[in-house]
Design a protein around this motif. Structure first.
Motif, PDB file in Angstrom:
ATOM      1  N   ALA A   2      -0.804  -5.209 -32.192  1.00  0.00           N
ATOM      2  CA  ALA A   2      -0.570  -6.352 -33.061  1.00  0.00           C
ATOM      3  C   ALA A   2       0.104  -7.499 -32.325  1.00  0.00           C
ATOM      4  O   ALA A   2       0.936  -7.304 -31.440  1.00  0.00           O
ATOM      5  CB  ALA A   2       0.302  -5.926 -34.245  1.00  0.00           C
ATOM      6  N   GLY A  35      -0.174  -7.316 -37.901  1.00  0.00           N
ATOM      7  CA  GLY A  35       0.100  -5.889 -37.883  1.00  0.00           C
ATOM      8  C   GLY A  35       0.656  -5.352 -39.182  1.00  0.00           C
ATOM      9  O   GLY A  35       1.158  -4.232 -39.228  1.00  0.00           O
ATOM     10  N   ARG A  37       0.295  -4.946 -43.646  1.00  0.00           N
ATOM     11  CA  ARG A  37      -0.535  -4.996 -44.836  1.00  0.00           C
ATOM     12  C   ARG A  37       0.124  -5.949 -45.817  1.00  0.00           C
ATOM     13  O   ARG A  37       1.190  -5.664 -46.353  1.00  0.00           O
ATOM     14  CB  ARG A  37      -0.677  -3.593 -45.438  1.00  0.00           C
ATOM     15  CG  ARG A  37      -1.367  -2.627 -44.496  1.00  0.00           C
ATOM     16  CD  ARG A  37      -1.281  -1.204 -44.987  1.00  0.00           C
ATOM     17  NE  ARG A  37      -1.977  -1.008 -46.250  1.00  0.00           N
ATOM     18  CZ  ARG A  37      -2.020   0.140 -46.902  1.00  0.00           C
ATOM     19  NH1 ARG A  37      -1.375   1.195 -46.425  1.00  0.00           N
ATOM     20  NH2 ARG A  37      -2.683   0.243 -48.040  1.00  0.00           N
ATOM     21  N   THR A  57      -5.484  -7.884 -37.529  1.00  0.00           N
ATOM     22  CA  THR A  57      -5.178  -6.999 -38.651  1.00  0.00           C
ATOM     23  C   THR A  57      -5.967  -7.398 -39.896  1.00  0.00           C
ATOM     24  O   THR A  57      -6.419  -6.551 -40.665  1.00  0.00           O
ATOM     25  CB  THR A  57      -3.672  -7.026 -38.975  1.00  0.00           C
ATOM     26  OG1 THR A  57      -2.931  -6.732 -37.792  1.00  0.00           O
ATOM     27  CG2 THR A  57      -3.325  -6.021 -40.059  1.00  0.00           C
TER      28      THR A  57
END
Length: 299
Positions: A2, A35, A37, A57
């Protein structure tokens, strides 16, 4: 691996955008998705101006935004860790672009209402076999859940509640389980439609432990007489301090719920019934189902 923007780099980008758009930084919502959610679509839906730091991501985030109906929003698209010239266009013009490396997106729509709307209209949800609870009742449920932005909650058989809970607890986790296959498909479709990435769908309540998920603080259960006692027992094994909100239309559950809760060391602190009646297009009053909600906390 990430991408990692430093705090100073993000603040430099914020200052660059604020000066470019002649707007105070306090009026810009900043969201770091690298990186992580994150509920990007839900955040865009409730903010006029949002500065997003992104990487692979969420590679197809621009397509998702276009698909959600944000194609006419103004987009400023830049790349790199340090502020530099940004491409200016309508978001829909970039819907086929996939995010690669450190990317900065500034999305603006002055007509956006900056508010969280409880009790979204049922028409907003995916059609299917699910009969969604009335949106007025859903707004009361959300009020009773009292979710914090970083909360962890477990919802049992509560398809549409899952979506609104995920939007409120956008830095937390909403764990959802469904026993009915049709309801499960509808929930998965709604999770994808609304882009809520903090929802964890599990097959059984016990999966919270086997999958090492965060421990929920509160549980909302749409109760059936076949499962309510075992649900409470399993949830207390996960978190002995669990707060419960039980939703039911069944009188036998209402009659037994205090006994069941007491059996497992939970005190029913409130019992309420919600009743909503409103007129249809012919000005005739139509009554909706009047559910009971029982709140319980460990003694």
């Amino acid at each position: 691996m990430a991408v990692e923007f430093t705090s100073s780099q993000m603040l430099d980008w914020m200052g660059y955008i604020a000066e470019k758009r002649s707007v105070s930084p306090e009026k810009i919502k900043m969201l770091n998705t690298c990186g992580k959610r994150r509920n990007i679509l839900a955040t865009i839906a409730t903010h006029k101006r949002i500065l997003i730091f992104a990487d692979e991501t969420h590679a197809n985030v621009l397509y998702k935004c276009w698909e959600a109906g944000y194609g006419e929003y103004d987009l400023y698209y830049g790349q790199g860790f340090e502020p530099s010239e940004m491409k200016q266009c309508k978001l829909g013009e970039m819907s086929d672009v996939e995010i690669e490396g450190p990317t900065v997106l500034y999305i603006e729509n002055e007509n956006t209402r900056e508010s969280m709307i409880f009790g979204m209209k049922n028409d907003n949800f995916a059609a299917g076999t699910v009969k969604y609870v009335g949106h007025e009742i859903r707004s009361v449920i959300m009020n009773k859940l009292e979710l914090d932005i970083s909360d962890v909650a477990l919802l049992v058989s509560a398809e549409s509640i899952v979506i609104e809970a995920a939007m409120v607890a956008y830095e937390g986790v909403i764990i959802a389980t469904e026993r009915d296959a049709g309801s499960l498909r509808a929930m998965e479709e709604n999770v994808n439609k609304f882009g809520v990435h903090n929802v964890e769908i599990v097959e059984h309540i016990e999966d919270v432990r086997t999958k090492n998920l965060p421990i929920p603080r509160v549980a909302f259960i749409v109760a059936t007489s076949d499962h309510i006692e075992s649900d409470i027992k399993k949830l207390l094994e996960i978190n002995p301090a669990m707060k419960f909100i039980v939703y039911t239309l069944e009188l036998n559950i209402l009659a037994d719920i205090k006994y069941i809760m007491n059996k497992y060391g939970v005190k029913a602190t409130e019992v309420m019934q919600i009743s909503v009646s409103k007129t249809n297009k012919d000005s005739v009053f139509v009554a909706q189902p009047s559910p009971w909600m029982i709140t319980g906390e460990p003694i």
